[in-house]
Scaffold this motif. Structure first.
Motif, PDB file in Angstrom:
ATOM      1  N   MET A  15       0.864  -1.187   0.000  1.00 21.03           N
ATOM      2  CA  MET A  15       0.000   0.000   0.000  1.00 21.03           C
ATOM      3  C   MET A  15       0.898   1.234   0.000  1.00 21.03           C
ATOM      4  SD  MET A  15      -3.231   1.057   0.167  1.00 21.03           S
ATOM      5  CE  MET A  15      -4.232  -0.174   1.015  1.00 21.03           C
ATOM      6  N   TRP A  20      -7.600   4.211  -4.723  1.00 15.87           N
ATOM      7  CA  TRP A  20      -8.900   4.548  -4.145  1.00 15.87           C
ATOM      8  C   TRP A  20      -9.304   5.943  -4.619  1.00 15.87           C
ATOM      9  CZ3 TRP A  20      -6.127   0.693  -2.058  1.00 15.87           C
ATOM     10  CH2 TRP A  20      -6.848  -0.429  -1.596  1.00 15.87           C
ATOM     11  N   ASP A  42     -12.620  -1.949   0.836  1.00 14.77           N
ATOM     12  CA  ASP A  42     -12.051  -1.188   1.953  1.00 14.77           C
ATOM     13  C   ASP A  42     -10.550  -1.406   2.152  1.00 14.77           C
ATOM     14  OD1 ASP A  42     -12.078  -3.733   2.958  1.00 14.77           O
ATOM     15  OD2 ASP A  42     -12.987  -3.213   4.873  1.00 14.77           O
ATOM     16  N   GLY A  43      -9.956  -2.339   1.402  1.00 14.99           N
ATOM     17  CA  GLY A  43      -8.532  -2.586   1.578  1.00 14.99           C
ATOM     18  C   GLY A  43      -8.041  -3.606   0.576  1.00 14.99           C
ATOM     19  N   THR A  44      -6.841  -4.133   0.828  1.00 17.00           N
ATOM     20  CA  THR A  44      -6.214  -5.037  -0.142  1.00 17.00           C
ATOM     21  C   THR A  44      -6.936  -6.380  -0.210  1.00 17.00           C
ATOM     22  OG1 THR A  44      -4.655  -5.902   1.501  1.00 17.00           O
ATOM     23  CG2 THR A  44      -3.978  -3.958   0.253  1.00 17.00           C
ATOM     24  N   GLU A  49     -11.775   7.805  -3.941  1.00 19.50           N
ATOM     25  CA  GLU A  49     -12.189   8.688  -2.855  1.00 19.50           C
ATOM     26  C   GLU A  49     -10.999   9.306  -2.127  1.00 19.50           C
ATOM     27  OE1 GLU A  49     -14.594   6.421  -0.203  1.00 19.50           O
ATOM     28  OE2 GLU A  49     -15.330   8.173   0.902  1.00 19.50           O
ATOM     29  N   SER A  50      -9.853   8.642  -2.190  1.00 18.21           N
ATOM     30  CA  SER A  50      -8.679   9.152  -1.461  1.00 18.21           C
ATOM     31  C   SER A  50      -7.976  10.283  -2.210  1.00 18.21           C
ATOM     32  CB  SER A  50      -7.683   8.015  -1.203  1.00 18.21           C
ATOM     33  OG  SER A  50      -6.981   7.645  -2.382  1.00 18.21           O
ATOM     34  N   LEU A  71      -5.594  -1.474   5.251  1.00 19.30           N
ATOM     35  CA  LEU A  71      -6.796  -0.689   4.961  1.00 19.30           C
ATOM     36  C   LEU A  71      -6.522   0.803   4.979  1.00 19.30           C
ATOM     37  CD1 LEU A  71      -9.292  -2.426   7.446  1.00 19.30           C
ATOM     38  CD2 LEU A  71      -8.788  -3.088   5.099  1.00 19.30           C
ATOM     39  N   PRO A  72      -6.817   1.506   3.884  1.00 25.17           N
ATOM     40  CA  PRO A  72      -6.878   2.965   3.996  1.00 25.17           C
ATOM     41  C   PRO A  72      -7.976   3.280   4.999  1.00 25.17           C
ATOM     42  CG  PRO A  72      -6.966   2.264   1.694  1.00 25.17           C
ATOM     43  CD  PRO A  72      -7.154   1.032   2.537  1.00 25.17           C
ATOM     44  N   ASN A  73      -7.680   4.026   6.049  1.00 26.79           N
ATOM     45  CA  ASN A  73      -8.687   4.253   7.087  1.00 26.79           C
ATOM     46  C   ASN A  73      -8.402   5.549   7.808  1.00 26.79           C
ATOM     47  OD1 ASN A  73      -9.714   3.898  10.033  1.00 26.79           O
ATOM     48  ND2 ASN A  73     -10.911   2.442   8.806  1.00 26.79           N
ATOM     49  N   PRO A  74      -9.145   6.615   7.564  1.00 25.83           N
ATOM     50  CA  PRO A  74     -10.240   6.642   6.609  1.00 25.83           C
ATOM     51  C   PRO A  74      -9.752   6.686   5.158  1.00 25.83           C
ATOM     52  CG  PRO A  74      -9.845   8.834   7.466  1.00 25.83           C
ATOM     53  CD  PRO A  74      -8.918   7.909   8.211  1.00 25.83           C
ATOM     54  N   VAL A  75     -10.635   6.259   4.228  1.00 28.84           N
ATOM     55  CA  VAL A  75     -10.269   6.319   2.800  1.00 28.84           C
ATOM     56  C   VAL A  75     -10.188   7.758   2.339  1.00 28.84           C
ATOM     57  CG1 VAL A  75     -11.024   5.763   0.461  1.00 28.84           C
ATOM     58  CG2 VAL A  75     -11.281   4.064   2.272  1.00 28.84           C
ATOM     59  N   PHE A 119      -4.117   7.055  -1.904  1.00 28.86           N
ATOM     60  CA  PHE A 119      -3.662   5.706  -1.556  1.00 28.86           C
ATOM     61  C   PHE A 119      -3.712   4.825  -2.800  1.00 28.86           C
ATOM     62  CE2 PHE A 119      -5.611   6.771   2.716  1.00 28.86           C
ATOM     63  CZ  PHE A 119      -4.431   6.730   3.437  1.00 28.86           C
ATOM     64  N   GLY A 132      -4.364   8.103   7.197  1.00 34.52           N
ATOM     65  CA  GLY A 132      -4.448   6.985   8.128  1.00 34.52           C
ATOM     66  C   GLY A 132      -4.605   5.651   7.423  1.00 34.52           C
ATOM     67  N   LEU A 133      -3.943   4.633   7.962  1.00 42.93           N
ATOM     68  CA  LEU A 133      -4.061   3.255   7.482  1.00 42.93           C
ATOM     69  C   LEU A 133      -4.247   2.359   8.701  1.00 42.93           C
ATOM     70  CD1 LEU A 133      -0.996   3.254   5.047  1.00 42.93           C
ATOM     71  CD2 LEU A 133      -3.356   2.929   4.325  1.00 42.93           C
TER      72      LEU A 133
END
Lengths: 336, 336
Positions: A221, A282, A257-259, A284-285, B184-188, A296, B211-212
């Motif tokens: 990532m 992503w 939501d992730g890999t 949205e990122s 996980l991108p968190n938040p995306v 991301f 954040g991830l």
């Protein structure tokens, strides 16, 4: 038809062999393998001629019931080009063999840039590989970064790139690797080698990279910051990136939501081995704060260099332009 | 002696209780707890009076053989100050209770900044909490960022901070949380809430955070970039950061390669529960490229806010200056 030899039939080699087989203008003349393991067995089932890389082990292949067609030297002699997908450092040892038979060879990103004429990314510097004897297809991470840098540089200009690479600890089948429940600065000393590696493709790019390793196997990532020369909107950036065939913009509606979900998506799409050849970005990122772009992207370490290897074959043999080659590769793989 | 009530005796509350007990100028008058679980049992063994937070459950405490001293209302009535370490969002519900008894309260970082007079970090804005009714000790990540920002801003000036927070998925005892083998991108959507949270301490700071979440439980890891107003050497930065009692510079000779070894180091030092109250900064990672500073720091999510809570008690009651309080707290905890 371009006759392609594959030396090394592991994570990358087996994927490149299948991708080459799918192309209209090239075929696999055989694959070299050191051991008669499950991958050698699968190679035979797929109809690839096996060329053991170590003569002393011919008996082992025979004992395993695996027919062989010769030794690796025979493969190199008959191929128009060899894709060397052996482990890091072995490629360099193989170079003399390729020179002996005057066969151009493509190495992978784990080899030193010093042993090749040019480092390669199809989107960024296809033409520089023309007529080269030795080409290095840069690593998965450098490929992922280059694919992103090229359109951003062309469309908006880049002042500086800063990227944190949160790397998977090992591939799913590498059972001996870690970490487990840990987060490792890796390397601890900064910047990491990834930035200089991107400079083998973009010599003038200002880029600093930081590397970490985490307990995950599916994908890397990248947490990306690009300070641009201009101030586009996030939608401007999305539009530019959406135009690139090897960048997959992940829409928020997909609920990825992730890999893990991204890998599941690739499997559901019917991709061979669940491979994601594109950068998974992503959507949205994608954010622009002043001239700072953030996003991301997930990089599938096992497969994103596969289409690049196919393109590098045409680049070295000068049988196609960059645009034609990438279009042919993508269509043959079913990559929209 | 300052009489401190602890409302909520989980991850943070139990640590703050022990840290308060260790101080020369304050004592724990009791702890409020919703359930008679292992932590309640341990609270009694440590001699803390138990004040159940829910009247209907008094029988459960009795059935578990745990003596109680009253209800949470009694604790609030008798305390000079309450540290509210209840789960995020519950603190806001408790606010009316503190107002009813006119008892100042400290909330944790999970509460909204809107319910307090001031957000707090001892190193950065101790004096702003003087005589406040409600203070929020900012989250573990915001605390870690603030401790780093304060000396860098004072010594070198800061143009912009960009930070990627590689966060642990859950604490070691949170068995229901993930991810497993995922990144996980968190938040995306970017930037994450952490940057604005740092702005509650440094209103004028230009900071973007990403954040991830990863499959790890021990600590968070921050990949930090600070564009400075000046161009110090890496050693200049090391010297400045080494002067801060709550920044632990991890020397390369220690062979601490990640959060696992760092946690082991804290355990070997005899720290209670293996807590690392300081930011753990890899000294070798401190790098300056032009005006861009880079470094990695580990943040122990369970404990870095503990000394801050202790200091916030003195700040609210105006019994000490920032420097005196931090020195007293650190000496009592054995934090050199």
């Amino acid at each position: 038809m371009i006759r392609v030899g594959i030396n090394g039939y592991g994570t990358i080699g087996k994927r490149v062999a299948d991708a080459v087989s799918a192309q209209p203008d090239m075929s696999v003349v055989g694959v070299a393998k050191t051991r008669p393991n499950f991958e050698a067995e699968q190679a035979r089932r797929r109809g690839y001629d096996l060329y053991p890389a170590i003569e002393d082990r011919l008996d082992q292949f025979a004992d395993a019931g695996l027919e062989t067609a010769g030794l690796v030297e025979d493969l190199v002699a008959t191929a128009d080009v060899v894709v060397d997908a052996t482990p890091s450092g072995i490629g360099e040892q193989n170079k003399a063999l390729y020179e002996e038979y005057d066969t151009p060879a493509l190495f992978q990103g784990g080899e030193s840039e010093d042993i090749v004429d040019v480092s390669f990314n199809a989107r960024s510097n296809f033409d520089e590989a023309a007529d080269a004897d030795f080409v290095r297809v840069v690593s998965c991470n450098t490929t992922g970064l280059s694919r992103l840098v090229a359109p951003l540089e062309e469309e908006f200009g880049i002042e500086k790139v800063r990227a944190t690479l949160v790397r998977r600890g090992g591939d799913p089948a590498q059972s001996g690797r870690g970490p487990i429940n840990d987060i490792l600065p890796n390397p601890v000393s900064l910047p990491s080698h990834h930035g200089p590696d991107v400079n083998t493709i973009f010599p003038d790019l200002d880029i600093d990279t930081l590397g970490l390793k985490v307990p995950a196997t599916l994908m890397h990532m990248h947490s990306i910051n690009v300070t641009l020369d201009s101030t586009p909107t996030a939608d401007d950036v999305r539009e530019t990136l959406a135009g690139e065939s090897r960048l997959l913009l992940i829409d928020a509606d997909l609920d990825i939501d992730g890999t893990g979900a991204l890998k599941e998506y690739a499997l559901d799409m019917g991709r061979p081995r669940g491979d994601l050849w594109e950068n998974g970005i992503w959507s949205e990122s994608i954010t622009v704060e002043g001239s700072d772009l953030y996003l991301f992207q997930a990089i599938h370490q096992e497969s994103d260099v596969v289409p690049e290897n196919v393109d590098a074959i045409r680049a070295v043999l000068e049988t196609s332009t960059a645009e034609e080659s990438m279009a042919t590769t993508d269509e043959a793989l079913g990559l929209d």
